[in-house]
Design an enzyme around this catalytic site. Structure first.
Site, PDB file in Angstrom:
ATOM      1  N   ILE A   1      36.465  29.322  39.284  1.00 26.21           N
ATOM      2  CA  ILE A   1      35.099  29.391  38.749  1.00 26.21           C
ATOM      3  C   ILE A   1      34.435  30.444  39.736  1.00 26.21           C
ATOM      4  O   ILE A   1      34.502  30.117  40.667  1.00 26.21           O
ATOM      5  CB  ILE A   1      34.081  28.928  39.219  1.00 26.21           C
ATOM      6  CG1 ILE A   1      34.601  27.454  38.166  1.00 26.21           C
ATOM      7  CG2 ILE A   1      32.866  29.273  37.767  1.00 26.21           C
ATOM      8  CD1 ILE A   1      33.800  26.088  38.490  1.00 26.21           C
ATOM      9  N   HIS A   2      34.119  32.065  39.143  1.00 25.71           N
ATOM     10  CA  HIS A   2      33.695  32.483  40.225  1.00 25.71           C
ATOM     11  C   HIS A   2      33.260  33.901  38.880  1.00 25.71           C
ATOM     12  O   HIS A   2      32.235  35.022  40.041  1.00 25.71           O
ATOM     13  CB  HIS A   2      34.960  33.197  41.401  1.00 25.71           C
ATOM     14  CG  HIS A   2      35.666  34.515  40.001  1.00 25.71           C
ATOM     15  ND1 HIS A   2      37.264  34.253  39.237  1.00 25.71           N
ATOM     16  CD2 HIS A   2      35.627  35.778  40.239  1.00 25.71           C
ATOM     17  CE1 HIS A   2      37.519  34.969  38.822  1.00 25.71           C
ATOM     18  NE2 HIS A   2      36.370  36.085  39.122  1.00 25.71           N
ATOM     19  N   ARG A   3      32.962  33.668  37.741  1.00 25.53           N
ATOM     20  CA  ARG A   3      32.234  35.430  36.812  1.00 25.53           C
ATOM     21  C   ARG A   3      30.998  35.234  37.264  1.00 25.53           C
ATOM     22  O   ARG A   3      30.642  34.058  37.491  1.00 25.53           O
ATOM     23  CB  ARG A   3      32.975  35.406  35.745  1.00 25.53           C
ATOM     24  CG  ARG A   3      33.915  35.615  35.606  1.00 25.53           C
ATOM     25  CD  ARG A   3      34.356  36.782  35.297  1.00 25.53           C
ATOM     26  NE  ARG A   3      35.498  36.585  34.763  1.00 25.53           N
ATOM     27  CZ  ARG A   3      36.234  37.848  34.296  1.00 25.53           C
ATOM     28  NH1 ARG A   3      35.012  39.730  34.620  1.00 25.53           N
ATOM     29  NH2 ARG A   3      37.865  37.807  34.737  1.00 25.53           N
TER      30      ARG A   3
END
Ligand code: UD1
Length: 355
Positions: free
Chosen positions: A207-209
């Protein structure tokens, strides 16, 4: 004496190192091309940058602007200044850009204003969601590029709709080339790329967006849903995500890891039961490695991966995520929508013919 064509490749973030490695390898074999690598410094942590250069044998960048983290405007502005200086000094015949990061759009703007032709690898991707910074970067970069290399038919169709047919070419996806190439290297020594503490059976998550990390309630909901899953969830954490979740109480089946190298990530993806991600590239890598994917976003640019539910888009909806994790493993074989593993050769050939 051969007349060399000089190319400045602008890269800055993890996925660009992977794409550039494949194209650089092909360019290196061509005596008529001379590549100069410009790293903007968008990613700067050792495990977000240096390990990729070492593992993928990318030449040490000729320039590193050391721009680092800042707001979008400030980061892009610093890149623009630095890239312009390098382009003025090197006077390349072409500028080569990859993907959809701030480094991509900065390269496109700096080069086109100096009337240096621009070629864009991974052109034509569209989510039609302008809340994503990457969507703005893609639209601007494609519009002002002189040569567009589209990885899929969907991407070519998007470019045609925008009136860019004349400069667009369907090439296949360099990330598919890359997976095929590095799988062979992993096969020679699989133990070397095993991540310590990987369970026998697990789900792999990333998860990084911004659309998730800028909303702590989205991340909290995703992590809470991970806690409802029966398998352990292995999460190599992007630095921005680590900062955000540092104050959260985490589910007991979550295994946090530092960011891993590309070959470690391919190994983890291949062996995972399923992948849960908001990344663009990982959706495809899961598809190439025949691991079903669950996309934690409201849409995907990679429509081809949706075929036979190899990829299911759930956004952050807990019940959709749980249902997708529990859904049967697809049986239909993957399509050849991403080419045949020689996209980099096609790109370099087209590139030299068009120069
Ligand atoms: C960027 C790209 C995204 C791509 C991703 C791959 C843009 C707009 N986004 O997102 O499309 O999928 O790279 O990872 O260009 N940070 C560190 N160390 C680093 C790099 C980043 O700590 O080496 C932290 C910083 O707090 C920084 C944050 O991560 O503010 C975001 O980094 P940034 O480069 O702005 O964007 P990414 O989220 O990595």
């Amino acid at each position: 004496m051969l007349n060399h064509m000089k190319i400045v490749s602008v890269i800055g973030a993890r996925p660009q190192f992977i794409k550039a490695a494949t194209i650089s390898r092909v360019m290196k074999a061509r005596e008529d091309l001379h590549e100069i690598i410009l790293h903007t410094g968008q990613h700067y942590d050792e495990n977000m940058s240096k390990i990729f250069f070492e593992e993928l044998s990318i030449p040490v960048p000729d320039y590193n602007l050391g721009v680092g983290s800042a707001s979008h405007a400030r980061q892009t502005a610093m890149m623009l200044q630095g890239i312009e200086e390098v382009l003025l000094k090197e006077k390349p015949d072409w500028t080569l850009l990859y993907g959809d990061t701030n480094s991509t759009v900065a390269g496109a703007l700096a080069a086109s204003k100096l009337h240096i032709p621009v070629a864009h690898v991974e052109a034509g991707l569209r989510s039609y969601n302008r809340l994503m910074p990457e969507e703005i970067n893609r639209i601007v970069t494609d519009r002002i590029s002189d040569l567009l290399f589209a990885p899929t038919q969907t991407a070519i169709d998007n470019l045609h709709k925008e009136g860019l047919a004349e400069v667009s070419h369907l090439t296949g996806d360099v990330m598919y080339d890359s997976v095929l190439h590095y799988l062979n290297i992993i096969a020679d020594d699989p133990e070397r790329y095993r991540v310590e503490g990987t369970p026998d059976e697990y789900l792999l998550a990333t998860i990084h967006r911004a659309e998730n990390t800028d909303h702590p309630d989205h991340i909290a909901s995703i992590l809470d849903t991970f806690g409802k899953l029966t398998l352990p969830v292995l999460l190599p954490v992007h630095p921005r995500t680590r900062k955000i979740i540092s104050g959260f109480s985490l589910p007991s089946n979550l295994i946090l890891k530092e960011p891993v190298s590309y070959l470690q990530m391919l190994t983890l993806t291949k062996q995972a039961s399923k992948v849960l991600t908001d990344s663009g590239g990982l959706q495809k890598e899961a598809y190439f490695l025949q691991t079903p994917c669950i996309t934690l976003r409201t849409e995907t640019e990679w429509l081809e991966t949706l075929h036979d539910d190899w990829n299911i888009v759930t956004a952050t909806d807990p019940s959709l995520i749980v249902d997708a994790v529990n859904s049967p493993i697809p049986t239909a074989p993957q399509s050849h929508a991403f080419g045949t593993g020689n996209a980099a050769e096609i790109i370099v050939d087209l590139f030299t013919k068009n120069c």
